[in-house]
Design an enzyme around this catalytic site. Structure first.
Site, PDB file in Angstrom:
ATOM      1  N   LYS A   1       0.869  -1.186   0.000  1.00 59.70           N
ATOM      2  CA  LYS A   1       0.000   0.000   0.000  1.00 59.70           C
ATOM      3  C   LYS A   1       0.906   1.236   0.000  1.00 59.70           C
ATOM      4  CE  LYS A   1      -1.856   3.042   2.057  1.00 59.70           C
ATOM      5  NZ  LYS A   1      -1.652   4.478   1.700  1.00 59.70           N
TER       6      LYS A   1
ATOM      7  N   GLU B   1      10.196   2.035  10.126  1.00 56.45           N
ATOM      8  CA  GLU B   1      11.194   3.077   9.839  1.00 56.45           C
ATOM      9  C   GLU B   1      10.458   4.396   9.994  1.00 56.45           C
ATOM     10  OE1 GLU B   1      14.268   2.602   9.378  1.00 56.45           O
ATOM     11  OE2 GLU B   1      14.479   0.556   8.611  1.00 56.45           O
TER      12      GLU B   1
ATOM     13  N   GLU C   1       9.623  16.863  14.089  1.00 58.21           N
ATOM     14  CA  GLU C   1      10.074  16.692  12.714  1.00 58.21           C
ATOM     15  C   GLU C   1       9.284  17.594  11.771  1.00 58.21           C
ATOM     16  OE1 GLU C   1       9.210  12.927  10.784  1.00 58.21           O
ATOM     17  OE2 GLU C   1      11.326  12.824  10.238  1.00 58.21           O
TER      18      GLU C   1
ATOM     19  N   CYS D   1      13.847  11.143   6.107  1.00 61.24           N
ATOM     20  CA  CYS D   1      13.809  10.801   7.527  1.00 61.24           C
ATOM     21  C   CYS D   1      15.144  11.094   8.184  1.00 61.24           C
ATOM     22  CB  CYS D   1      13.454   9.336   7.667  1.00 61.24           C
ATOM     23  SG  CYS D   1      14.436   8.299   6.606  1.00 61.24           S
TER      24      CYS D   1
END
Ligand code: NAD
Length: 504
Positions: free
Chosen positions: A192, A267, A402, A301
């Site tokens: 997905k 992750e 973040e 990331c």
């Protein structure tokens, strides 16, 4: 086992066939969503709508998972290593053949520079090749047992049906990190992709069929986190979920998975420290700071979003940094002279701009940038000026949360102890870099910075043979390298009694 049908004319060269149909891949067949719904992609450079993907319902997800289950239970789960290796190598050849188109497709999905995305196909090929090799060299171990008249050994076996859920920032790279080891180990998969970048994954699904993977082994369902992603995570026949995305979503997925003890690898996000000591090569370090926070417009990331600069050199460093940043060229992702691309979506633009406001309200001072790009030729694109904030303390939101955009926060430090303390004062632990010409200092600092990857005098280097993943809330498990293959296997211990020793 038979393979499905390849979509006619699916290899298109030199142009984006935005009017070509993209279909779900379920049980080796290319199909529309059961209720015929679709959604569209938006090109971040122009804001134009293009390309359309099927919107998979919970029913579509159920059919995909059941197909993957059948394929695992009645064939692929017992396939020979050489069969899996051969198909992975065929897939390798196809991604090399279509590398240009796969790169272009991703650029149009997420707006990243072609100079960055254009290499994806070759990166995929190397990883496919490496995992093909591991498919044939996966092994357990045997050692003398402490028990009498007993032979004992271990086997590594596939887990079963894997759900791979991926983000938009590197749609094919981050998918390959899951797909190739999962297949090499003998699992089947339902993928997905992010709703922002569905088409490149559907295209890779077509290449899997063309390579000859049997029906049901690789399935692709496209749609939003809810209901498509949620239906996949909640499906009782899914044995493992491999997820890349935000920490909040990853934690929510892990909770659902815990309810049936499904395996999970995650992750997630980061707030990585990029630490510049006073004995660094400053020009090199300036380049490293820019690569850390402006590559992919900061949407990685591993972004070096906290820039820790030793106080004694900070003013000189900021001067050099500002000069270089102010010369950067924002522009068309397809133009090889562009250095900064738009961010990937309208929603991401709004998020990044809101963090710029938060930082200003917290008292941070913009050394560069500090808002949306104002040049008329960029007006339709989702461009944010490359931004560095000074006067940030590590407890400010801009230093803790973040942003996932071209926005770096500078924090000054005094000495090694101070640098290590600030670097580790975060919920994250994905990566970090140390800039120094002093080898002893580098070795002192490497074990002190808590993160899954540490660079010295570099940023963003990775290799498909090396594990990648996070400490702390940056993740669970490792991708790439032999560690990745192990994430897709169960370990079985076997005992064979040679002495009729069973007593009751
Ligand atoms: P996201 O968490 O919003 O979405 C990631 C994926 O999860 C998408 O496919 C989305 O549709 C799906 N999803 C959302 N809600 C879901 C649910 N309830 N159930 C199942 N699936 C669901 O993240 P994003 O905005 O696509 O990506 C950006 C984030 O990803 C950033 O925070 C970044 O740090 C992280 N990221 C991490 C890595 C890494 O390797 N550690 C790599 C790239 C991106």
């Amino acid at each position: 086992m038979t393979s499905g049908t390849v979509v006619e004319g699916s290899v298109w060269v030199g142009e984006l066939a935005s009017d070509r149909p993209y279909k779900l891949l379920i049980d080796g067949e290319f199909v529309d969503a059961e209720d015929g719904q679709t959604f569209q992609c938006e090109y971040p450079f122009t804001g134009e709508l293009w390309g359309q993907a099927p919107l998979a319902s919970a029913g579509d997800v159920d059919r995909a998972v059941r197909a993957a289950r059948r394929a695992f239970d009645y064939g692929w789960g017992q396939s020979k290593p050489i069969e899996r290796a051969t198909l992975l190598r065929r897939l390798r050849d196809l991604v090399i053949r279509d590398a240009e188109n796969l790169g272009l497709l991703q650029v149009h999905e997420n707006g990243k520079l072609l100079s960055e995305m254009g290499q994806t196909g070759f990166g995929l090929a190397r990883l496919a090749d490496f995992m093909a090799g591991l498919a044939e060299s996966t092994h357990g171990y045997t050692s003398p047992s402490n028990l009498d008249k007993m032979v004992s050994y271990t086997l590594r076996e596939p887990i079963g049906v894997v759900a791979a859920i991926t983000p938009w920032n590197s749609p094919l790279g981050l998918l390959a990190w899951k797909l190739f080891p999962a297949l090499a180990a003998g699992n089947t998969i339902v993928i997905k992709p992010s709703e922002v970048t569905p088409l490149s994954t559907l295209r890779l699904g077509e290449l899997c069929v063309e390579a000859g993977f049997p029906r049901g082994v690789v399935n692709v369902v496209t749609g939003y986190g809810n209901p498509t992603g949620a239906a996949l995570v909640e499906h009782p026949l899914v044995d493992k979920i491999a997820f890349t995305g935000s920490t909040a979503t990853g934690q929510a997925i892990a909770k659902v998975a815990a309810g049936r003890t499904a395996r999970v690898s995650l992750e997630l996000g980061g707030k990585s420290p990029n630490i510049i000591f006073d004995d660094a090569d400053l020009d090199l370090a300036v380049g490293g700071v820019m690569a850390g926070i402006f590559s992919a417009s900061g949407q990685t990331c591993m972004a070096g979003s906290r820039i820790l600069v030793q106080r004694s050199i900070s003013d000189e460093f900021f001067d050099r940094l500002a000069t270089r940043i102010n010369a950067l060229k924002l522009g068309d992702p397809l133009d090889s002279s562009s250095q900064i691309s738009p961010v990937a979506s309208r929603a991401q633009l709004a998020k990044v701009l809101s963090y710029i406001d938060i930082a200003k309200n917290e008292g941070a001072e913009a050394l560069t940038g500090g808002g949306r790009a104002d040049a008329p030729e960029l007006a339709n694109g989702f461009f944010v000026k490359p931004t560095i904030f000074l006067n940030v303390t590590n407890d400010a939101r801009i230093a803790r949360e973040e942003v996932f955009g071209p926005v770096g926060a500078v924090i000054r430090f005094d000495d090694e102890d101070d640098a290590a303390r600030i670097a580790n004062d975060t919920i994250y632990g994905l990566a970090g870099a140390i800039w120094t010409e002093n080898l002893r200092r580098a070795h002192r600092m490497i074990p002190r910075v808590r993160g899954g990857t540490i660079w010295v005098n570099n940023y963003r280097i990775g290799e498909y043979t090396r594990p990648f993943g996070g400490f702390k809330q940056s993740g669970l498990g490792r991708e790439q390298g032999i560690d990745a293959l192990h994430e897709y296997t169960e370990n079985k211990s076997v005992f064979i009694d040679l002495g009729n020793q069973m007593r009751f």
